[in-house]
Motif scaffolding. Structure first.
Motif, PDB file in Angstrom:
ATOM      1  N   LEU A 315       0.824  -1.201   0.000  1.00 14.84           N
ATOM      2  CA  LEU A 315       0.000   0.000   0.000  1.00 14.84           C
ATOM      3  C   LEU A 315       0.861   1.254   0.000  1.00 14.84           C
ATOM      4  CD1 LEU A 315      -2.765  -0.958   2.593  1.00 14.84           C
ATOM      5  CD2 LEU A 315      -2.932  -1.023   0.100  1.00 14.84           C
ATOM      6  N   TYR A 316       0.257   2.310  -0.513  1.00 15.61           N
ATOM      7  CA  TYR A 316       0.887   3.620  -0.518  1.00 15.61           C
ATOM      8  C   TYR A 316      -0.074   4.582   0.154  1.00 15.61           C
ATOM      9  CZ  TYR A 316       2.887   7.974  -2.300  1.00 15.61           C
ATOM     10  OH  TYR A 316       3.437   9.218  -2.416  1.00 15.61           O
ATOM     11  N   SER A 317       0.366   5.225   1.212  1.00 13.37           N
ATOM     12  CA  SER A 317      -0.485   6.185   1.915  1.00 13.37           C
ATOM     13  C   SER A 317       0.005   7.592   1.627  1.00 13.37           C
ATOM     14  CB  SER A 317      -0.480   5.908   3.422  1.00 13.37           C
ATOM     15  OG  SER A 317       0.811   6.046   3.950  1.00 13.37           O
ATOM     16  N   GLN A 318      -0.952   8.512   1.576  1.00  9.86           N
ATOM     17  CA  GLN A 318      -0.613   9.879   1.183  1.00  9.86           C
ATOM     18  C   GLN A 318      -1.633  10.836   1.785  1.00  9.86           C
ATOM     19  OE1 GLN A 318      -0.996  11.347  -3.054  1.00  9.86           O
ATOM     20  NE2 GLN A 318       1.195  10.851  -3.039  1.00  9.86           N
ATOM     21  N   GLU A 319      -1.176  11.984   2.230  1.00 12.77           N
ATOM     22  CA  GLU A 319      -2.088  12.979   2.793  1.00 12.77           C
ATOM     23  C   GLU A 319      -2.798  13.727   1.677  1.00 12.77           C
ATOM     24  OE1 GLU A 319      -1.851  15.984   6.547  1.00 12.77           O
ATOM     25  OE2 GLU A 319      -0.467  16.439   4.903  1.00 12.77           O
ATOM     26  N   ARG A 320      -4.098  13.854   1.809  1.00 12.22           N
ATOM     27  CA  ARG A 320      -4.905  14.597   0.842  1.00 12.22           C
ATOM     28  C   ARG A 320      -5.800  15.591   1.583  1.00 12.22           C
ATOM     29  NH1 ARG A 320      -5.115  12.114  -4.391  1.00 12.22           N
ATOM     30  NH2 ARG A 320      -3.119  11.031  -4.598  1.00 12.22           N
ATOM     31  N   VAL A 321      -6.323  16.557   0.835  1.00 12.94           N
ATOM     32  CA  VAL A 321      -7.210  17.562   1.405  1.00 12.94           C
ATOM     33  C   VAL A 321      -8.657  17.145   1.160  1.00 12.94           C
ATOM     34  CG1 VAL A 321      -7.918  19.986   1.368  1.00 12.94           C
ATOM     35  CG2 VAL A 321      -5.517  19.372   1.035  1.00 12.94           C
ATOM     36  N   GLY A 322      -9.440  17.073   2.232  1.00 15.30           N
ATOM     37  CA  GLY A 322     -10.813  16.607   2.143  1.00 15.30           C
ATOM     38  C   GLY A 322     -11.842  17.696   2.365  1.00 15.30           C
ATOM     39  N   LEU A 323     -12.984  17.309   2.880  1.00 18.21           N
ATOM     40  CA  LEU A 323     -14.114  18.211   3.109  1.00 18.21           C
ATOM     41  C   LEU A 323     -13.705  19.370   4.018  1.00 18.21           C
ATOM     42  CD1 LEU A 323     -17.190  18.733   2.757  1.00 18.21           C
ATOM     43  CD2 LEU A 323     -17.550  17.303   4.777  1.00 18.21           C
ATOM     44  N   PHE A 328      -6.685  14.268   5.321  1.00 14.31           N
ATOM     45  CA  PHE A 328      -6.889  12.874   5.704  1.00 14.31           C
ATOM     46  C   PHE A 328      -5.888  12.019   4.940  1.00 14.31           C
ATOM     47  CE2 PHE A 328      -9.328  13.311   1.863  1.00 14.31           C
ATOM     48  CZ  PHE A 328      -9.297  12.073   1.246  1.00 14.31           C
ATOM     49  N   ILE A 329      -5.738  10.782   5.365  1.00 12.76           N
ATOM     50  CA  ILE A 329      -4.787   9.872   4.723  1.00 12.76           C
ATOM     51  C   ILE A 329      -5.530   8.968   3.746  1.00 12.76           C
ATOM     52  CG2 ILE A 329      -3.051   8.080   5.069  1.00 12.76           C
ATOM     53  CD1 ILE A 329      -2.258  10.811   6.126  1.00 12.76           C
ATOM     54  N   ILE A 330      -5.075   8.983   2.501  1.00 10.23           N
ATOM     55  CA  ILE A 330      -5.676   8.148   1.464  1.00 10.23           C
ATOM     56  C   ILE A 330      -4.808   6.906   1.263  1.00 10.23           C
ATOM     57  CG2 ILE A 330      -4.486   9.079  -0.567  1.00 10.23           C
ATOM     58  CD1 ILE A 330      -7.153   9.167  -2.011  1.00 10.23           C
ATOM     59  N   TYR A 331      -5.426   5.789   0.885  1.00  7.66           N
ATOM     60  CA  TYR A 331      -4.703   4.526   0.692  1.00  7.66           C
ATOM     61  C   TYR A 331      -4.913   4.010  -0.728  1.00  7.66           C
ATOM     62  CZ  TYR A 331      -4.338   4.642   5.750  1.00  7.66           C
ATOM     63  OH  TYR A 331      -4.067   5.027   7.043  1.00  7.66           O
ATOM     64  N   LYS A 332      -3.806   3.584  -1.348  1.00  8.92           N
ATOM     65  CA  LYS A 332      -3.857   3.036  -2.704  1.00  8.92           C
ATOM     66  C   LYS A 332      -2.858   1.885  -2.801  1.00  8.92           C
ATOM     67  CE  LYS A 332      -4.041   6.075  -6.078  1.00  8.92           C
ATOM     68  NZ  LYS A 332      -3.701   7.197  -6.997  1.00  8.92           N
ATOM     69  N   PHE A 333      -3.081   1.015  -3.778  1.00  6.77           N
ATOM     70  CA  PHE A 333      -2.045   0.035  -4.088  1.00  6.77           C
ATOM     71  C   PHE A 333      -0.870   0.788  -4.710  1.00  6.77           C
ATOM     72  CE2 PHE A 333      -5.464  -3.336  -4.329  1.00  6.77           C
ATOM     73  CZ  PHE A 333      -4.976  -4.039  -3.239  1.00  6.77           C
ATOM     74  N   ARG A 334       0.326   0.466  -4.269  1.00  9.51           N
ATOM     75  CA  ARG A 334       1.502   1.171  -4.764  1.00  9.51           C
ATOM     76  C   ARG A 334       1.702   0.874  -6.248  1.00  9.51           C
ATOM     77  NH1 ARG A 334       6.621  -0.144  -5.383  1.00  9.51           N
ATOM     78  NH2 ARG A 334       6.305  -2.159  -4.355  1.00  9.51           N
ATOM     79  N   SER A 335       1.798   1.936  -7.039  1.00  6.06           N
ATOM     80  CA  SER A 335       1.959   1.783  -8.485  1.00  6.06           C
ATOM     81  C   SER A 335       3.246   2.427  -8.999  1.00  6.06           C
ATOM     82  CB  SER A 335       0.757   2.403  -9.219  1.00  6.06           C
ATOM     83  OG  SER A 335       0.631   3.781  -8.906  1.00  6.06           O
TER      84      SER A 335
END
Length: 467
Positions: A315-323, A328-335
């Protein structure tokens, strides 16, 4: 997108929907007639009510599938071969929908391969309707003759942003009327008109159905009496911002002003009850998708390990801007490679060298985003909304792109209107273009629009348009 907005669908699109509906109804009726002749006891035992349910299921499944593969996109640029492939894909999807419905409901299916013959006949019928629609140039149906008042900078956005034939399927521009005060850096190649007669006389004589106000300087340049006369004689009067919004599904950020937002319909805030129901439905959908896609997620994990080694992170976690701008921290398969950001945060670009071979596949078919189902269940995201950006990029975008911060007024999503309408963004200019579609979504967001976006996202996944 409410039900009463159906009238805004292009006449050509309405015509093709109606032709598909008629073709599917004829196919179903003829199939029932044959079925009745060969197996009268079976068809009689079902009864008219059950037959009606079979017909409704067949029609709904077929039309949802056609919408999902992009065959009701009024700006499609597919060849006939491409259309044929999409028809086959849509019928395969609708066949699966109907089969699953038979499996999970008490509705009794027809026997003796009737269902298979029905869907095979649907492929032939839909191919025929599309062939004749293209042969008779169905896209020209119901085109409105439009006159643009203005030939300066504001009017030039039509020339710049709506150049292609596909962009003008619903209207035909008669010309751009040059007005006093218009910038010289305006219309370059379109037909410009110098009016030598009253506007109302020109409009009626040339069968104008819509007048678009696009003058750079409106004060004392446009006759209110002429516009009033045109209005009461059935000619639609439209602001250029509203015209672009209606025809392109985006809001011209560089033309809007605060008073337009204040007085414009839309931009409704969410209440507590709506937010809770929305979270519950999104969580239920996320959990259902997880139950279906967990084998695919397991395969993605194995592929990542095989390419990068057993110790490589999945997994790859990354901080993103939300509401409301909260991170918040978003999770994706590492690409990407493990050292993808050794020089700091960068925009991902088309054919990015940092993307691995497995990662390219995961991105193309949106498999890399499946871990974000966890973010949906947590309430960080919804299925539909503006894509969340990284704080490092957001800070600059808020300063340089007008109205950019307004996209944080709604919860971000896995997919969105901008993802359907605009290709992958990799710089601030792309962020501006995507913002135009995000603001359109924020203004018009509703359950029906969310459903439309979800259905049409299947086209991106099926035909590998994701990145």
């Amino acid at each position: 997108m409410s039900v009463n907005k159906f009238h805004q669908i292009q006449s050509s699109c309405k015509a093709i929907i109606l032709s598909d509906f008629t073709a599917m109804t004829v196919i179903f009726s003829f199939g029932c007639y044959l079925h009745n002749n060969y197996y009268p006891s079976v068809i009689y035992s079902l009864g008219n009510y059950e037959i009606g349910l079979h017909w409704l299921l067949f029609i709904i499944a077929t039309h949802i599938s056609l919408l999902g593969v992009g065959l009701y996109n009024d700006k499609t640029r597919e060849t006939f071969k491409g259309i044929e492939l999409r028809i086959i894909a849509s019928i395969a999807i609708s066949y699966c929908i109907v089969s699953l419905t038979y499996w999970f409901t008490p509705l009794e299916p027809f026997i003796y391969n009737f269902k298979e013959m029905l869907f095979f006949s649907a492929i032939i019928a839909l191919t025929a309707t599309r062939f004749f629609a293209l042969y008779f140039n169905y896209e020209s149906l119901g085109k409105r003759r439009v006159l643009i008042l203005g030939a300066g900078e504001r009017a030039s956005i039509i020339e710049k942003r709506m150049r292609r034939k596909a962009d003008r399927v619903g209207f035909e521009i008669v010309g751009f009327v040059r007005m006093p005060g218009d910038s010289d850096n305006g219309i370059k190649s379109e037909n410009t008109i110098e009016l030598n007669e009253p506007l109302e006389e020109f409009s009626i004589r040339n069968n104008i159905l819509e007048i678009v106000i696009a003058a750079d300087e409106r004060r004392n340049n446009i006759s209110v009496d002429s516009l009033f006369y045109c209005k009461i004689h059935g000619i639609e009067i439209t602001e250029i911002i509203d015209f672009i919004e209606k025809e392109s599904g985006q809001i011209a950020v560089n033309l809007i002003y605060p008073s337009w937002v204040i007085y414009s319909n839309g931009f409704h805030p969410s209440n507590y009850i709506y937010s809770y129901i929305n979270w519950f439905l999104n969580s239920l959908l996320a959990f259902s998708i997880f139950l279906v896609t967990w084998p695919l997620m397991l395969l993605a994990i194995i592929m990542i390990k095989l390419e990068d080694g057993i110790r490589a992170p999945i997994l790859y976690s990354q901080e993103r801007v939300g509401l409301n701008g909260f991170p918040f921290i978003i999770y994706k398969f590492r690409s990407m490679r493990l050292d993808a950001e050794k020089e700091g945060a960068k925009w991902a670009t088309k054919n990015d060298s940092r993307i691995t071979k497995v990662g390219n596949f995961l991105r193309k078919y949106r498999v890399d985003e499946l871990p974000q189902l966890y973010n949906v269940i947590r309430g960080d995201m919804g299925f539909v909304g503006p894509r969340p950006e990284r704080p490092q990029f957001t800070k600059n975008l808020v300063m340089s792109v007008p109205f950019y911060n307004h996209r944080h007024n709604v919860k971000p999503g896995l997919t969105g209107w901008a993802q359907l309408k605009y290709p992958y963004g990799s710089n601030e200019q792309d962020a501006l273009e995507k913002l135009k579609f995000d603001l359109y979504y924020i203004k018009h967001r509703s359950f029906l629009l969310d459903l439309l976006i979800l259905v049409r996202t299947s086209e991106i996944i099926l035909f590998g348009k994701g990145r």
